[in-house]
Design a protein around this motif. Structure first.
Motif, PDB file in Angstrom:
ATOM      1  N   THR A  54      52.836  29.260  -1.665  1.00  0.00           N
ATOM      2  CA  THR A  54      53.239  30.334  -1.449  1.00  0.00           C
ATOM      3  C   THR A  54      54.655  30.481  -0.666  1.00  0.00           C
ATOM      4  O   THR A  54      54.633  31.157   0.312  1.00  0.00           O
ATOM      5  CB  THR A  54      52.362  31.112  -0.450  1.00  0.00           C
ATOM      6  N   VAL A  88      52.111  35.573 -14.651  1.00  0.00           N
ATOM      7  CA  VAL A  88      51.608  36.373 -13.128  1.00  0.00           C
ATOM      8  C   VAL A  88      52.803  37.377 -13.340  1.00  0.00           C
ATOM      9  O   VAL A  88      53.864  37.352 -13.862  1.00  0.00           O
ATOM     10  CB  VAL A  88      52.086  35.346 -12.124  1.00  0.00           C
ATOM     11  N   SER A 102      56.592  38.972  -4.726  1.00  0.00           N
ATOM     12  CA  SER A 102      55.117  38.577  -4.880  1.00  0.00           C
ATOM     13  C   SER A 102      54.812  37.727  -5.889  1.00  0.00           C
ATOM     14  O   SER A 102      54.141  36.907  -5.694  1.00  0.00           O
ATOM     15  CB  SER A 102      54.560  39.980  -4.731  1.00  0.00           C
ATOM     16  N   ASP A 106      53.216  34.066  -5.748  1.00  0.00           N
ATOM     17  CA  ASP A 106      51.852  33.623  -6.530  1.00  0.00           C
ATOM     18  C   ASP A 106      51.945  32.733  -7.561  1.00  0.00           C
ATOM     19  O   ASP A 106      50.881  32.041  -7.790  1.00  0.00           O
ATOM     20  CB  ASP A 106      51.328  34.905  -7.172  1.00  0.00           C
ATOM     21  N   LYS A 237      44.040  31.581  -3.053  1.00  0.00           N
ATOM     22  CA  LYS A 237      45.490  32.405  -3.629  1.00  0.00           C
ATOM     23  C   LYS A 237      45.757  33.417  -2.187  1.00  0.00           C
ATOM     24  O   LYS A 237      45.049  33.606  -1.215  1.00  0.00           O
ATOM     25  CB  LYS A 237      44.787  33.578  -4.419  1.00  0.00           C
ATOM     26  N   ARG A 238      47.006  34.104  -2.536  1.00  0.00           N
ATOM     27  CA  ARG A 238      47.332  35.105  -1.572  1.00  0.00           C
ATOM     28  C   ARG A 238      46.555  36.260  -1.425  1.00  0.00           C
ATOM     29  O   ARG A 238      46.070  36.720  -2.365  1.00  0.00           O
ATOM     30  CB  ARG A 238      48.969  35.358  -1.936  1.00  0.00           C
TER      31      ARG A 238
END
Length: 256
Positions: A54, A88, A102, A106, A237-238
């Motif tokens: 991340t 994504v 972001s 991701d 995951k974030r």
């Protein structure tokens, strides 16, 4: 049998059980310096090489420096030695060193693993800079604008922010609307690396979970040793999942 801990001030603490939950390697200025891995390794555990996760990406593309500070909504997928990853969607931020936002955070884990753990050099991002328009729709719009006699710097007005319109001026001077649309829908950024531990949100890697009882989180190698949190090779995951695991695993380890 048991454990004896010595503190820097000389104090000693002994016990039959020990929970090792020293965190990963991210944000070393806050004390998370990877020392938990050294302790686990000294007790016989295998450490899967920790890498930043991340994390922003280092990209060599003139666009990044030219557009630093600009944000857009985009779609991207990794390309690692020709293998395409899952797409994504998210915010793409151009920076002086490369890409962040972001979307990049991701998608960064698989890229970081390839570059920092597997030493793969052939890594790139295939980026759709205008995800809200189908390629044919974009091609038609650009063709119509070209027929209207719009200047190259005005070809993307209303589609992308003004700064990007100027950045892609040369694209419309060199390519016809069809080729320009294709490039904007699949712009490739060559990734040369990732930013470091001070900018990574999480650590990917750590103690091999095959050596840990999944029910109690007790070490299979050292009786009475329990392992929890980011020191383990568990990646979420974030969005709070890693913190959730840290708290839940600490609770489970503490039950024993």
């Amino acid at each position: 049998t048991g454990f004896s801990l010595g503190a820097a001030d000389g104090k000693q603490q002994t016990g039959h059980s020990l929970i090792l939950t020293g965190g990963g390697s991210t944000y070393p200025s806050f004390g998370s310096d990877g020392s938990g891995y050294k302790l686990a390794s000294s007790l016989g555990h295998r450490i899967i090489k920790p890498v930043p996760s991340t994390v922003p990406l280092v990209v060599k593309d003139p666009l990044c420096h030219l557009l630093q500070g600009q944000r857009i909504i985009a779609r991207a997928q990794s390309r690692i030695q020709g293998k395409i990853g899952n797409p994504v969607d998210g915010e793409l931020l151009f920076t002086k060193y490369g890409l962040s936002g972001s979307l990049i955070l991701d998608i960064s884990q698989e890229i970081s693993l390839a570059i920092n753990r597997l030493n793969i050099k052939d890594v790139s991002l295939e980026t759709d800079l205008i995800p809200f328009m189908e390629q044919k729709q974009l091609e038609t719009e650009l063709t119509n604008r070209h027929k209207m006699g719009l200047t190259p710097e005005d070809m993307l007005t209303g589609i992308l922010p003004g700064k990007l319109c100027l950045a892609f001026k040369q694209l419309f001077e060199k390519e016809n609307p069809s080729k320009a649309a294709a490039k904007l829908k699949n712009w490739r950024f060559e990734v040369s690396g990732t930013r470091g531990w001070n900018e990574a949100e999480f650590t990917a890697g750590g103690i091999d979970t095959k050596e840990v009882d999944p029910q109690t989180l007790e070490s299979k190698l050292v009786k009475g040793l329990y392992l929890a949190g980011e020191v383990l090779d568990v990646n979420g995951k974030r969005g709070g999942y890693n913190l959730g695991f840290a708290w839940a695993s600490g609770y489970v380890a503490g039950l024993s």
